[in-house]
Design a protein around this motif. Structure first.
Motif, PDB file in Angstrom:
ATOM      1  N   PRO A   1      -3.803  11.218  -1.347  1.00  0.00           N
ATOM      2  CA  PRO A   1      -4.374   9.984  -1.905  1.00  0.00           C
ATOM      3  C   PRO A   1      -3.643   8.746  -1.398  1.00  0.00           C
ATOM      4  O   PRO A   1      -2.432   8.758  -1.162  1.00  0.00           O
ATOM      5  N   ARG A   2      -4.412   7.672  -1.217  1.00  0.00           N
ATOM      6  CA  ARG A   2      -3.873   6.369  -0.824  1.00  0.00           C
ATOM      7  C   ARG A   2      -4.277   5.353  -1.881  1.00  0.00           C
ATOM      8  O   ARG A   2      -5.328   5.461  -2.494  1.00  0.00           O
ATOM      9  N   TRP A   3      -3.448   4.332  -2.068  1.00  0.00           N
ATOM     10  CA  TRP A   3      -3.795   3.276  -3.009  1.00  0.00           C
ATOM     11  C   TRP A   3      -3.023   2.005  -2.681  1.00  0.00           C
ATOM     12  O   TRP A   3      -2.160   1.993  -1.799  1.00  0.00           O
ATOM     13  N   GLY A   4      -3.356   0.943  -3.400  1.00  0.00           N
ATOM     14  CA  GLY A   4      -2.646  -0.322  -3.258  1.00  0.00           C
ATOM     15  C   GLY A   4      -1.720  -0.566  -4.425  1.00  0.00           C
ATOM     16  O   GLY A   4      -1.880   0.002  -5.508  1.00  0.00           O
TER      17      GLY A   4
ATOM     18  N   MET B   1       0.826  -1.207   0.000  1.00  0.00           N
ATOM     19  CA  MET B   1       0.000   0.000   0.000  1.00  0.00           C
ATOM     20  C   MET B   1       0.858   1.253   0.000  1.00  0.00           C
ATOM     21  O   MET B   1       2.007   1.249   0.461  1.00  0.00           O
ATOM     22  N   HIS B   2       0.262   2.319  -0.510  1.00  0.00           N
ATOM     23  CA  HIS B   2       0.844   3.660  -0.410  1.00  0.00           C
ATOM     24  C   HIS B   2      -0.082   4.477   0.474  1.00  0.00           C
ATOM     25  O   HIS B   2      -1.227   4.741   0.112  1.00  0.00           O
ATOM     26  N   SER B   3       0.408   4.873   1.650  1.00  0.00           N
ATOM     27  CA  SER B   3      -0.406   5.629   2.605  1.00  0.00           C
ATOM     28  C   SER B   3       0.493   6.601   3.367  1.00  0.00           C
ATOM     29  O   SER B   3       1.134   6.227   4.357  1.00  0.00           O
ATOM     30  N   PRO B   4       0.592   7.865   2.917  1.00  0.00           N
ATOM     31  CA  PRO B   4       1.447   8.837   3.597  1.00  0.00           C
ATOM     32  C   PRO B   4       1.019   9.047   5.052  1.00  0.00           C
ATOM     33  O   PRO B   4      -0.173   9.088   5.361  1.00  0.00           O
ATOM     34  N   ILE B   5       2.013   9.187   5.926  1.00  0.00           N
ATOM     35  CA  ILE B   5       1.780   9.325   7.364  1.00  0.00           C
ATOM     36  C   ILE B   5       2.525  10.560   7.877  1.00  0.00           C
ATOM     37  O   ILE B   5       3.682  10.785   7.519  1.00  0.00           O
ATOM     38  N   LYS B   6       1.848  11.339   8.736  1.00  0.00           N
ATOM     39  CA  LYS B   6       2.503  12.476   9.392  1.00  0.00           C
ATOM     40  C   LYS B   6       2.869  12.092  10.822  1.00  0.00           C
ATOM     41  O   LYS B   6       2.015  11.656  11.602  1.00  0.00           O
ATOM     42  N   TYR B   7       4.142  12.260  11.157  1.00  0.00           N
ATOM     43  CA  TYR B   7       4.664  11.943  12.484  1.00  0.00           C
ATOM     44  C   TYR B   7       4.907  13.248  13.242  1.00  0.00           C
ATOM     45  O   TYR B   7       5.662  14.107  12.781  1.00  0.00           O
ATOM     46  N   THR B   8       4.275  13.373  14.408  1.00  0.00           N
ATOM     47  CA  THR B   8       4.325  14.618  15.172  1.00  0.00           C
ATOM     48  C   THR B   8       4.732  14.339  16.618  1.00  0.00           C
ATOM     49  O   THR B   8       4.276  13.356  17.224  1.00  0.00           O
TER      50      THR B   8
ATOM     51  N   ASN C   1      -7.331   0.660  -6.246  1.00  0.00           N
ATOM     52  CA  ASN C   1      -8.003   1.787  -5.589  1.00  0.00           C
ATOM     53  C   ASN C   1      -7.811   1.790  -4.083  1.00  0.00           C
ATOM     54  O   ASN C   1      -7.636   2.842  -3.473  1.00  0.00           O
ATOM     55  N   GLN C   2      -7.880   0.609  -3.470  1.00  0.00           N
ATOM     56  CA  GLN C   2      -7.712   0.521  -2.018  1.00  0.00           C
ATOM     57  C   GLN C   2      -6.321   0.008  -1.653  1.00  0.00           C
ATOM     58  O   GLN C   2      -5.719  -0.771  -2.420  1.00  0.00           O
ATOM     59  N   PRO C   3      -5.797   0.433  -0.500  1.00  0.00           N
ATOM     60  CA  PRO C   3      -4.560  -0.166  -0.005  1.00  0.00           C
ATOM     61  C   PRO C   3      -4.725  -1.683   0.091  1.00  0.00           C
ATOM     62  O   PRO C   3      -5.781  -2.174   0.510  1.00  0.00           O
ATOM     63  N   LEU C   4      -3.700  -2.430  -0.303  1.00  0.00           N
ATOM     64  CA  LEU C   4      -3.803  -3.884  -0.307  1.00  0.00           C
ATOM     65  C   LEU C   4      -3.372  -4.453   1.035  1.00  0.00           C
ATOM     66  O   LEU C   4      -2.232  -4.270   1.467  1.00  0.00           O
ATOM     67  N   VAL C   5      -4.292  -5.147   1.684  1.00  0.00           N
ATOM     68  CA  VAL C   5      -3.990  -5.840   2.926  1.00  0.00           C
ATOM     69  C   VAL C   5      -4.815  -7.116   2.946  1.00  0.00           C
ATOM     70  O   VAL C   5      -6.006  -7.090   2.656  1.00  0.00           O
ATOM     71  N   GLY C   6      -4.172  -8.247   3.230  1.00  0.00           N
ATOM     72  CA  GLY C   6      -4.893  -9.505   3.274  1.00  0.00           C
ATOM     73  C   GLY C   6      -4.101 -10.684   2.748  1.00  0.00           C
ATOM     74  O   GLY C   6      -4.172 -11.773   3.298  1.00  0.00           O
ATOM     75  N   GLY C   7      -3.342 -10.518   1.691  1.00  0.00           N
ATOM     76  CA  GLY C   7      -2.520 -11.619   1.204  1.00  0.00           C
ATOM     77  C   GLY C   7      -2.952 -12.153  -0.137  1.00  0.00           C
ATOM     78  O   GLY C   7      -4.001 -11.794  -0.675  1.00  0.00           O
ATOM     79  N   VAL C   8      -2.135 -13.057  -0.672  1.00  0.00           N
ATOM     80  CA  VAL C   8      -2.287 -13.488  -2.058  1.00  0.00           C
ATOM     81  C   VAL C   8      -2.048 -14.989  -2.199  1.00  0.00           C
ATOM     82  O   VAL C   8      -1.474 -15.625  -1.323  1.00  0.00           O
TER      83      VAL C   8
END
Length: 595
Positions: A489-492, A458-465, A511-518
């Motif tokens: 934007p986030r994607w898989g 997945m691509h999901s930007p994170i802000k660390y504060t 379209n969605q972040p990929l989580v779950g396996g293959v």
């Protein structure tokens, strides 16, 4: 690097030798009327590649729903079904277990789990599967128990506490008054449990605990968004994690390996790892701080998230560890924080340490080794080397000599990378991949013959504060660190990676972040699901979509394949994932070819 867009996740290839109960055996084709999926990763090497090819690229368009079971428990559903001797065993959310006829879906028995009252769950009700061996079904629970059931009847055989001492809990009271997270709903936090599927080898059940990374998990106000803030508060919370082995007959503990060593937790204060990552650390200040935190190892963290892989030739077990405690907040934990965020090798018979490789020393970002390791023979220049690989949250696939732990190679990044290993700041530092990954807990698939690995990420930007707040006047301010998804934007991303040179062969953006396996098969197919409910078959050579099914719930669990009565089936559970905002449900979906 090819980068095409598809609305559905793509799957991964795996390389497999079929396993009888807990011991590896030679893969079968279609001669036998039954071919099982007997362990979490299919075999002890955890390659998740099936030799079955009755369903293939030429006929996959004829795939249709063979049967469906609605369990009645609509919650985050992550389990890998296990199939042994024509019976499917599925762990449900909150640790209930179903036994079904693998050909028809008819219920054979159901075990209903009685949870301990008021036991705090770290990370929701999901469980990733059972182990089946020696006439028993084994499950680890959200309330930190290991339970054995009779495989024929579901009757409980034994039930043990693996983490009797509960941990203290962080509170939102420490957050500053203007922090919006102070009043938001807490989804999870400090609480010991078990998420991984057990693995059985040489009459021992092996499993580890989670929830010792100590962070508040805050709901995102957007229902379609991933988990909101994860917050680490300075303090003396909890305990170290561990992985342990238990006797299959009565559940007594055979050995235990603590993921935080009692001595030497501080390590060597490294600023660069063997794979070339540079960390900007004030090691002089950390060394000075050691005198103020002499017992830091007692609160060390290091959850064990994923099912181990096992090398039967050397009796070696491989597993990944979680982040140190407090999460993202390093004041009270100077040093490298061993053995957190590491790939660790142990002796299966004694639990004795063999080696470790720490991907991220002194972790500030939540880069747990969440995706399970996988074993394979690696074609390294002109040599064949027994190797272990692991898909990381940081966005690389790592390869090590599995006998020595020597770092051999890592792939090209399979997700975008920005500001990697930059320090959290008061104004907020945006990093990707961040705490969600990269590759989260999703298992990869590995095609050993063609030296390819398939990774769902997945691509999901994170802000660390970083924050400081004073709870009581005159007292020293409390420091806490938070990681929160940005509005970007986030994607898989599904990637096919050439192990020989580490290059990306092809990618598919989802379209969605990929989580779950293959899952991948000898039929040239990859299977994978998405959070919006799409479940698809892909051409493993180029990622083209060959078939789709749409579930009303998120498909965020690893698919499997098996053969019952000479018919090949594809199975996956569909129940979404609350941490990613995916629609939750209760479906077990099983497919076969139309007659």
């Amino acid at each position: 690097m090819q980068n095409n867009t598809s609305t559905v996740c793509a799957v991964v290839t795996l390389s497999v030798m079929l396993l009888a109960c807990s011991h590896a055996s030679k893969p079968e084709k279609t001669a036998s009327p039954n071919v099982d999926w007997p362990s979490y990763g299919l075999n002890l090497k955890a390659q998740r590649y099936s030799a079955l090819s009755q369903i293939n690229q030429k006929n996959v368009h004829q795939l249709a729903l063979a049967w469906k079971v609605e369990t009645g428990i609509k919650a985050t559903f992550q389990a890998t079904p296990i199939v042994v001797n024509g019976v499917m065993y599925v762990s449900l959310p909150y640790n209930h277990v179903l036994a079904l006829d693998a050909a028809t879906g008819q219920q054979l028995w159901k075990y209903t789990h009685d949870r301990k009252p008021n036991w705090p769950m770290c990370c929701g009700p999901a469980n990733r599967g059972v182990a089946v061996a020696e006439g028993k079904v084994f499950i680890g629970t959200v309330d930190a128990r290991l339970i054995a059931l009779d495989a024929r009847t579901g009757a409980k055989q034994w039930d043990i506490d693996v983490a009797a001492n509960q941990v203290s809990t962080e509170h939102q009271d420490a957050l500053s008054g203007d922090d919006p997270n102070k009043t938001r709903k807490v989804t999870g936090g400090t609480g010991v449990g078990i998420a991984m599927a057990p693995v059985v080898y040489n009459h021992k059940v092996m499993i580890g605990i989670t929830g010792v990374g100590y962070g508040l998990h805050i709901d995102n106000p957007r229902s379609d968004a991933p988990l909101g803030a994860v917050i680490g508060v300075t303090g003396r919370y909890g305990r170290p994690g561990f992985l342990a082995a238990y006797d299959v007959n009565d559940g007594h503990q055979v050995w235990q390996f603590d993921t935080i060593p009692k001595q030497g937790w501080e390590g060597q204060f490294v600023t660069k790892t063997a794979d070339g990552n540079q960390f900007h650390r004030d090691t002089a200040a950390e060394r000075t701080a050691l005198k103020d935190y002499p017992d830091a190892a007692k609160f060390g963290g290091g959850s064990a998230w994923s099912t181990p892989a096992i090398d039967t030739a050397t009796n070696t077990l491989y597993f990944g560890t979680g982040n140190p405690s407090p999460q993202m907040n390093d004041i009270s934990r100077p040093g490298d924080n061993l053995y957190t965020v590491s790939l660790v090798a142990l002796d299966t018979e004694t639990g004795q340490y063999k080696w470790h490789y720490q991907q991220v020393p002194h972790d500030l970002w939540g880069y747990d080794l969440a995706s399970p390791p996988v074993l394979f023979d690696y074609q390294y220049y002109d040599k064949t080397i027994p190797a272990v690989g692991q898909a990381s949250k940081t966005g690389w696939f790592y390869i090590h000599d599995r006998n020595t732990g020597q770092f051999l190679a890592k792939s090209a990044p399979f997700v975008p990378q920005h500001n990697l290993f930059a320090k959290p700041s008061q104004e907020g530092t945006v990093i990707y991949p961040g705490i969600l990954g990269g590759a989260n807990w999703s298992p990869v698939s590995l095609d050993e013959k063609h030296q390819k690995v398939y990774v769902a990420a997945m691509h999901s930007p994170i802000k660390y504060t970083v924050h400081e707040t004073t709870v009581n006047p005159g007292e020293k301010p409390i420091r806490y660190a938070a990681s929160e998804p940005t509005d970007d934007p986030r994607w898989g991303v599904l990637s096919a990676i050439n192990l020989t040179d580490g290059n990306i062969l092809w990618q598919r953006k989802t379209n969605q972040p990929l989580v779950g396996g293959v899952l991948s098969t000898e039929g040239g197919l990859l299977f994978c699901g998405e959070g919006a409910g799409a479940f698809a078959a892909y051409n493993s050579k180029n990622g083209d979509v060959l078939w789709q099914y749409h579930s009303q719930y998120g498909v965020n669990a690893p698919p499997i394949t098996y053969m019952a009565k000479q018919t090949q089936y594809i199975a996956v559970v569909s129940g979404g994932n609350s941490l990613f905002g995916f629609n939750q449900g209760d479906a077990i979906l099983v497919f076969k070819l139309l007659q």
